[in-house]
Design a protein around this motif. Structure first.
Motif, mmCIF file in Angstrom:
data_model
loop_
_atom_site.group_PDB
_atom_site.id
_atom_site.type_symbol
_atom_site.label_atom_id
_atom_site.label_comp_id
_atom_site.label_asym_id
_atom_site.label_seq_id
_atom_site.Cartn_x
_atom_site.Cartn_y
_atom_site.Cartn_z
ATOM 1 N N ILE A 77 28.857 23.788 44.437
ATOM 2 C CA ILE A 77 29.427 22.608 43.774
ATOM 3 C C ILE A 77 29.162 22.794 42.287
ATOM 4 O O ILE A 77 28.020 22.973 41.875
ATOM 5 N N TYR A 78 30.214 22.799 41.477
ATOM 6 C CA TYR A 78 30.012 23.049 40.049
ATOM 7 C C TYR A 78 29.475 21.825 39.311
ATOM 8 O O TYR A 78 28.633 21.944 38.439
ATOM 9 N N ASP A 79 29.990 20.649 39.636
ATOM 10 C CA ASP A 79 29.521 19.458 38.919
ATOM 11 C C ASP A 79 28.928 18.473 39.917
ATOM 12 O O ASP A 79 29.547 17.448 40.230
ATOM 13 N N PRO A 80 27.726 18.752 40.416
ATOM 14 C CA PRO A 80 27.179 17.945 41.505
ATOM 15 C C PRO A 80 26.918 16.497 41.111
ATOM 16 O O PRO A 80 26.845 15.620 41.976
ATOM 17 N N TYR B 275 33.800 21.039 45.497
ATOM 18 C CA TYR B 275 33.278 22.204 46.208
ATOM 19 C C TYR B 275 34.111 23.434 45.876
ATOM 20 O O TYR B 275 35.284 23.490 46.247
ATOM 21 N N ALA B 276 33.530 24.403 45.196
ATOM 22 C CA ALA B 276 34.238 25.664 44.959
ATOM 23 C C ALA B 276 34.106 26.569 46.182
ATOM 24 O O ALA B 276 34.971 27.386 46.457
ATOM 25 N N LEU B 277 33.004 26.451 46.916
ATOM 26 C CA LEU B 277 32.832 27.143 48.202
ATOM 27 C C LEU B 277 32.339 26.124 49.227
ATOM 28 O O LEU B 277 31.447 25.332 48.939
ATOM 29 N N THR C 25 41.862 40.369 43.850
ATOM 30 C CA THR C 25 43.160 40.635 43.215
ATOM 31 C C THR C 25 44.209 39.603 43.623
ATOM 32 O O THR C 25 44.094 38.954 44.661
ATOM 33 N N HIS C 26 45.212 39.459 42.752
ATOM 34 C CA HIS C 26 46.381 38.652 43.115
ATOM 35 C C HIS C 26 47.459 39.546 43.723
ATOM 36 O O HIS C 26 48.425 39.058 44.297
ATOM 37 N N ASP C 27 47.292 40.848 43.540
ATOM 38 C CA ASP C 27 48.342 41.794 43.909
ATOM 39 C C ASP C 27 47.984 42.496 45.221
ATOM 40 O O ASP C 27 47.258 43.483 45.242
ATOM 41 N N LEU D 113 24.907 36.411 39.914
ATOM 42 C CA LEU D 113 25.214 35.882 38.578
ATOM 43 C C LEU D 113 25.258 34.360 38.603
ATOM 44 O O LEU D 113 25.076 33.708 37.585
ATOM 45 N N LYS D 114 25.524 33.791 39.778
ATOM 46 C CA LYS D 114 25.463 32.331 39.924
ATOM 47 C C LYS D 114 24.620 31.981 41.138
ATOM 48 O O LYS D 114 24.641 32.692 42.141
ATOM 49 N N GLN D 115 23.878 30.897 41.004
ATOM 50 C CA GLN D 115 23.039 30.428 42.111
ATOM 51 C C GLN D 115 23.838 29.410 42.925
ATOM 52 O O GLN D 115 24.281 28.394 42.380
ATOM 53 N N GLY E 281 43.739 35.327 47.438
ATOM 54 C CA GLY E 281 43.847 33.880 47.604
ATOM 55 C C GLY E 281 44.363 33.262 46.328
ATOM 56 O O GLY E 281 44.303 33.876 45.263
ATOM 57 N N PRO E 282 44.889 32.023 46.415
ATOM 58 C CA PRO E 282 45.471 31.386 45.239
ATOM 59 C C PRO E 282 44.450 31.151 44.131
ATOM 60 O O PRO E 282 43.239 31.176 44.379
ATOM 61 N N SER E 283 44.945 30.918 42.938
ATOM 62 C CA SER E 283 44.083 30.594 41.802
ATOM 63 C C SER E 283 43.265 29.341 42.134
ATOM 64 O O SER E 283 43.796 28.366 42.655
ATOM 65 N N GLY E 284 41.974 29.415 41.865
ATOM 66 C CA GLY E 284 41.101 28.269 42.119
ATOM 67 C C GLY E 284 40.561 28.211 43.531
ATOM 68 O O GLY E 284 39.853 27.258 43.899
ATOM 69 N N SER E 285 40.842 29.223 44.351
ATOM 70 C CA SER E 285 40.391 29.161 45.753
ATOM 71 C C SER E 285 38.929 29.588 45.924
ATOM 72 O O SER E 285 38.391 29.505 47.023
ATOM 73 N N GLY E 286 38.286 30.077 44.853
ATOM 74 C CA GLY E 286 36.856 30.387 44.938
ATOM 75 C C GLY E 286 36.513 31.864 44.976
ATOM 76 O O GLY E 286 35.357 32.229 45.210
ATOM 77 N N LYS E 287 37.479 32.720 44.689
ATOM 78 C CA LYS E 287 37.241 34.164 44.774
ATOM 79 C C LYS E 287 36.160 34.622 43.792
ATOM 80 O O LYS E 287 35.217 35.313 44.166
ATOM 81 N N SER E 288 36.322 34.228 42.522
ATOM 82 C CA SER E 288 35.336 34.646 41.518
ATOM 83 C C SER E 288 33.981 34.021 41.820
ATOM 84 O O SER E 288 32.941 34.676 41.689
ATOM 85 N N THR E 289 33.992 32.783 42.232
ATOM 86 C CA THR E 289 32.725 32.102 42.548
ATOM 87 C C THR E 289 31.980 32.847 43.654
ATOM 88 O O THR E 289 30.764 33.046 43.572
ATOM 89 N N LEU E 290 32.719 33.294 44.662
ATOM 90 C CA LEU E 290 32.090 34.055 45.747
ATOM 91 C C LEU E 290 31.465 35.343 45.202
ATOM 92 O O LEU E 290 30.317 35.682 45.521
HETATM 93 N N1 LIG Z 1 32.124 26.947 35.433
HETATM 94 C C1 LIG Z 1 32.796 26.075 36.184
HETATM 95 N N2 LIG Z 1 32.585 24.737 36.072
HETATM 96 C C2 LIG Z 1 33.245 23.856 36.843
HETATM 97 N N3 LIG Z 1 34.148 24.211 37.781
HETATM 98 C C3 LIG Z 1 34.423 25.514 37.932
HETATM 99 C C4 LIG Z 1 33.762 26.518 37.140
HETATM 100 N N4 LIG Z 1 34.214 27.736 37.521
HETATM 101 C C5 LIG Z 1 35.122 27.499 38.493
HETATM 102 N N5 LIG Z 1 35.247 26.176 38.738
HETATM 103 C C6 LIG Z 1 36.132 25.562 39.759
HETATM 104 O O1 LIG Z 1 35.803 26.114 41.029
HETATM 105 C C7 LIG Z 1 36.984 26.411 41.775
HETATM 106 C C8 LIG Z 1 36.996 27.893 42.155
HETATM 107 O O2 LIG Z 1 37.097 28.668 40.960
HETATM 108 P P1 LIG Z 1 37.121 30.248 40.941
HETATM 109 O O3 LIG Z 1 37.031 30.668 39.519
HETATM 110 O O4 LIG Z 1 36.107 30.763 41.866
HETATM 111 O O5 LIG Z 1 38.582 30.540 41.526
HETATM 112 P P2 LIG Z 1 39.382 31.904 41.661
HETATM 113 O O6 LIG Z 1 39.842 31.999 43.078
HETATM 114 O O7 LIG Z 1 38.592 33.024 41.108
HETATM 115 O O8 LIG Z 1 40.669 31.626 40.748
HETATM 116 P P3 LIG Z 1 41.516 32.648 39.817
HETATM 117 O O9 LIG Z 1 42.398 33.427 40.760
HETATM 118 O O10 LIG Z 1 42.321 31.732 38.952
HETATM 119 O O11 LIG Z 1 40.560 33.492 39.045
HETATM 120 C C9 LIG Z 1 38.162 25.970 40.912
HETATM 121 O O12 LIG Z 1 38.590 24.709 41.339
HETATM 122 C C10 LIG Z 1 37.576 25.906 39.522
HETATM 123 O O13 LIG Z 1 38.214 24.894 38.769
#
Ligand SMILES: Nc1ncnc2c1ncn2[C@@H]1O[C@H](COP(=O)(O)OP(=O)(O)OP(=O)(O)O)[C@@H](O)[C@H]1O
Ligand SMILES: [Mg+2]
Length: 225
Positions: free
Chosen positions: A10-13, A20-22, A196-198, A55-57, A39-48
């Motif tokens: 959760i980014y902003d608890p 919930y990002a994951l 990747t998106h591709d 790099l993130k807790q 997965g689509p933009s914002g689906s949590g790939k980078s967060t995972l």
């Molecule tokens: N630093 C942050 N603070 C608050 N919310 C965040 C932060 N980083 C990501 N989020 C939110 O968490 C969710 C997942 O983000 P994430 O960056 O993991 O998506 P992604 O799948 O990598 O998207 P993209 O394909 O656009 O890179 C999104 O709704 C995003 O808005």
């Protein structure tokens, strides 16, 4: 290699609407292989990727890496794991602006020596960077060349895991496939995770994980492949 259970982020608890990002992700990853994450933009790939690589807790859940609970170790210990065992490739290359290509690759090495220089040059050649570019600083290289220097840098320490977030975003199709071939070869011995998106660049991957709104699987199949 990775055993992930109930991973939540959760980014902003503190806000009313918890984002919930994951959402309680379970995942097992092997010691080697090329694994795509789409997965689509914002689906949590980078967060995972950020959570797996320390790099993130995460807010909740467990990440066991080779028997160690990564969410429970100290900051210096996390830094050691990242430095010695993980390699990173981001969409932005983050090269050192005042260093030439070879030196930017060696930055990841433990100390400068002839052997390291040769290894850096071999990695660059493998990635299609020619000898005449070896001394060039990032400002004089193309975006795709910079990205390939960053990929060589990520491989320099022979990491056990490479985390790559959109590594081919700045490359044309031929170069993207070439880079994926290099990552595929590396994945015969080690684990390589590629966001990747591709989807077409993942044709040789061993597995594709689809993310959807903080979970694994799509609304259609609801399942991991
Ligand atoms: N630093 C942050 N603070 C608050 N919310 C965040 C932060 N980083 C990501 N989020 C939110 O968490 C969710 C997942 O983000 P994430 O960056 O993991 O998506 P992604 O799948 O990598 O998207 P993209 O394909 O656009 O890179 C999104 O709704 C995003 O808005
Ligand atoms: Mg992302």
């Amino acid at each position: 290699m990775f055993e992930v259970k109930n991973l939540c982020m959760i980014y902003d608890p503190d806000t009313d609407e918890k984002m919930y990002a994951l959402k309680g992700l379970d995942l097992t990853l092997p010691d080697k292989g090329l694994i795509g994450i789409i997965g689509p933009s914002g689906s949590g790939k980078s967060t995972l990727m950020y959570c797996l690589s320390t790099l993130k807790q995460p807010t909740e859940g467990s990440i066991i890496y080779n028997g160690t609970e990564l969410t429970g170790i100290s900051m210096p210990e996390k830094e050691r794991v990242r430095r010695e065992e993980f390699g990173f490739i981001f969409q932005k290359h983050y090269l050192v602006p005042y260093m030439g290509a070879v030196d930017n690759v060696i930055v990841a090495g433990d100390q400068k020596s002839r052997g390291l220089e040769r290894k850096a040059e071999e990695l660059l050649l493998d990635l299609g960077i020619k000898e005449k570019e070896f001394g060039k600083k990032p400002a004089r290289l193309s975006g795709g060349q910079c990205q390939r220097v960053a990929i060589a840098r990520a491989m320099m320490n022979d990491p056990r895991v490479i985390f790559a977030d959109e590594p081919t975003a700045s490359l044309d199709h031929d170069n993207a496939f070439h880079v994926m071939d290099v990552l595929k070869k590396y994945s015969e011995e080690r684990l390589v995770l590629v966001v990747t998106h591709d989807k077409s660049i993942l044709k040789n991957s061993d597995r594709i994980i689809e993310m959807w709104d903080g979970e694994i699987g799509t609304p259609e199949n609801g399942a991991d492949k």
